[in-house]
Write an enzyme that holds these catalytic residues in place. Structure first.
Site: not given
Lengths: 486, 486
Positions: B110, B112, B178, B453
């Protein structure tokens, strides 16, 4: 009423529209005292007020700085450090003291305002004052720029009617930190109280109990405004990888807050209620006679599906004479639209507690802090900070200043004045009482639906004008009293 | 290893620096899929990937739209309405299918990324990739742009070494949603799965258990990401005037959250654990042999004073094989510096729950929502919303693709491959398994301290290069297998 008094009332009526236009100019200045980015605007509001006090003929008008930008300090065991001082917004001072033998009134107000957020809920922009349906909408319209402006305009009206003289002696002190705890004026009152020598203080920062019902506020709750900061992990972590092992500071804060107040609204801090004094039977009986419809209040003012709070107490008791706890916001983590699967390292809760006589902020904060520290969940550390505080207060109603105020308002409104308490805090009232020994007259002209501290704050313009007239008439009655200055 | 395979490895080594510079260009595009303001950037990242796939010789490269901007719909009993569609970020598709008799690999990644906030905790800006100490720091460095780029660069290396031919058949599908639930690719797999016909899927979006320890991930938790919105009063109110009568939505949320999970980390939703399957004794025994030091993990990775979670389960069990609940943020109210004495009308909690086999998102959300609704405090109303969800999954390890992967990584790392699970969610793995019946190889090269994250996300560059080589070698081994396409 004297000729001059009648002329002052007539002047105020003739110039009411101009008074409102001037107030709008003041309301356009976004003097949000809690926002460092607005420090320049806040000072500009102070200068605006000072300029008008000068123009109407007050004397010795000047700004009083309440803090320096930075200060150098040397620790007991370390090198000197530059310590950033708190934001200081200046006091505005003015006086007119040429009425020998007459009483002296200390007029208090504040030119700072609450933040306007959430902006998208305002029907017209908060700093573009807008008239709708007889109301003036703007942040600060009633709290307290509009009510402070009543004082200035009453003084202007009396000054013009008196050919440059006032019927009594007047000092004016206007602060710019009321919404952030009033630390500057508190220090000034404590350290330079003799410069505010007076017989009585006038505070117009409260509301009327109902439309058209003249009201004096005789009690206020105090408060402690705090932050609880919880730290879990060192940095933000991914909840997939670490969920089940890493502490979550929001869950921790939720567990703490849930143990601060029970589902019935009872505060669970041990010893917190020990110093609470119930109102007198006479005061409680008077409250029962006030025009108050609980269902109307719930529907029209609060708008929730039910009211909350301690059982066994009326709404007026709960909001005037009982301590309460509220959470104002919980900064930290992800608050944007959509989803972010973060376990934040830190989270905060902004928690305030309202206090009533005879609680003290210091003791209340100590009990609160000690209790919160016992609640710290596993894996977390926490810090409890006091942001600001104010004393609860009840003022005497047995004096001629209060009697003169009820008489003045009776003339303007045609109704008997009621005595109420307020649920909010005006710390300066405690300072005037305690430090200066002054009786305080809290003559306010807001309305219960004026949206203080909320979007769409307003001031009912009829009450602005009635406020000016009530103050003019009160000064007139005071001019007939013998001086009380020692 | 074939001559071409050796040449491909040599090419990758010779061009490794260029591969990293290209990756940096991709990382400079802030393709934050959850942020509507970044929709253009997110598309630009898709176009960047498609252009490179075209350049290296892949065929039929194109973007697949996953939603329209708006759609007209007619209700059963009303006029047509314009319904704003969700944000749709395109899929990138590519293929090379000229190796008859050879297996077909579906490469998934992914483009993103997660939001970068809090920005002030990044040592270098999140969208200015910076090398420090052998690591590449940027949002998306490892999750997943860097790992997806390994696939592209392995394909380039094989293509060059093969003179424009690959040793096996390859399809590539790269998504841009995602981090927001992967709704678009899920619908594509469901509705157009035949366009992704393959023998095995390769997913590189996981991590190695420890530095230098080759790792295949064989299980993932699922999740439901939710919002609880509580409404108290109609508008924001002043806590002085209304504290004691008006409901406080943050206190309400705290009371709710405190009843969702107890102090020991046990989730209190009735029936929530009913479908949880414990890992096999063999899997638990293998986990016990992994190099894991709980105290080192606490100190170096989490950095909290203690770990949390259900008693009676190891950290690996708690994060891989037990459901968990986390709160990610609580929007609403006042979150600025200083003090604002507001009782907010509304507050939200962003709450997610991780799921494990055999829990399902639908059933888990139903149990959660029903329970939360029973917890709604007096004076409040609440709404529970599902933002997105993903199935928990365990994949088979008993097939030649997995054996080939362990062999390829053994060659590169010189160590035996370990099988672990991941605590996070990669919903597409469930879709590939369930909808396409594909075995999935989760060969990831992140490290536990890569700050997925979180601020300062990084990719250890040595692992980027080892990842490219491992994939090249895996494709080489697969080319020796008989085709399995039906």
């Amino acid at each position: 009423m004297s000729m001059n008094g009648a002329a002052a009332v007539a002047f105020a009526k003739d110039h009411g529209d101009r008074f409102v236009e001037e107030l709008k100019a003041l309301l356009r200045i976004p003097s949000v005292s809690t926002d460092p980015a607005r420090a320049g605007d806040t000072r500009r509001a102070a200068e605006f007020v000072a300029a008008e006090l000068t123009r109407i003929g007050m004397e010795n008008v000047h700004l009083i700085e309440t803090s320096t930008e930075e200060s150098m300090t040397a620790g007991a065991s370390g090198p000197a450090q530059v310590v950033p001082a708190r934001i200081g917004h200046p006091l505005v001072y003015a006086e007119w003291l040429h009425a020998p033998g007459k009483p002296t009134v200390l007029c208090y107000g504040h030119y700072d305002v609450q933040p306007a957020e959430p902006l998208d809920e305002w029907k017209s922009p908060p700093f573009e004052p807008t008239e709708r349906d007889g109301n003036l909408y703007a942040r600060g319209a009633v709290d307290d720029k509009g009510q402070m402006w009543m004082h200035v305009k009453a003084l202007e009206s009396l000054m013009v009617a008196g050919g440059g003289k006032l019927p009594i002696n007047v000092r004016v002190i206007v602060e710019g930190e009321e919404e952030v705890g009033g630390e500057g004026i508190a220090a000034f009152v404590r350290d330079f109280g003799d410069q505010l020598h007076a017989d009585v203080a006038l505070v117009s920062d409260t509301e009327m109990f109902a439309p058209d019902l003249p009201t004096l506020c005789v009690g206020l709750r105090g408060m402690i405004y705090t932050e609880i900061e919880v730290q879990g992990a060192r940095t933000d972590l991914h909840s997939g990888m670490y969920g089940g092992a890493a502490p979550n500071p929001f869950v921790a804060l939720a567990q703490i807050i849930a143990q601060l107040k029970d589902a019935e609204g009872k505060i669970l801090i041990p010893g917190f209620y020990d110093k609470v004094q119930a109102p007198s039977d006479a005061e409680l009986a008077a409250w029962k006679l006030l025009p108050f419809d609980e269902e109307e209040y719930r529907h029209a003012e609060v708008g929730s599906v039910a009211l909350t709070g301690e059982s066994g107490y009326s709404v007026l008791e709960r909001t005037w004479a009982r301590p309460t706890l509220d959470v104002h916001g919980m900064p930290g983590g992800f608050i944007g639209a959509g989803a972010k699967t973060v376990i934040p390292a830190r989270a905060l809760a902004k928690v305030s507690l309202r206090l009533v006589p005879d609680m003290t902020p210091a003791e209340s904060f100590r009990l609160y802090k000690e209790y919160v520290e016992t609640l710290c969940p596993k894996g977390c550390t926490l810090e409890v900070r006091l942001i600001h505080s104010g004393d609860p207060i009840v003022v005497s109603t047995d004096n001629e200043f209060v009697r003169a105020a009820t008489e003045a308002m009776h003339t303007v409104f045609g109704k008997e004045t009621v005595f109420v308490r307020g649920g909010g805090s005006i710390p300066i009232v405690g300072d005037f009482t305690r430090e200066l020994g002054l009786p305080v007259v809290m003559m306010g002209f807001g309305l219960p639906d004026d949206n203080l501290h909320a979007p769409n704050e307003k001031f009912h313009l009829a009450n602005f004008h009635r406020g000016v007239e009530s103050i003019v008439r009160w000064f007139g009655i005071l001019s007939t009293l013998t001086a009380l200055e020692s």
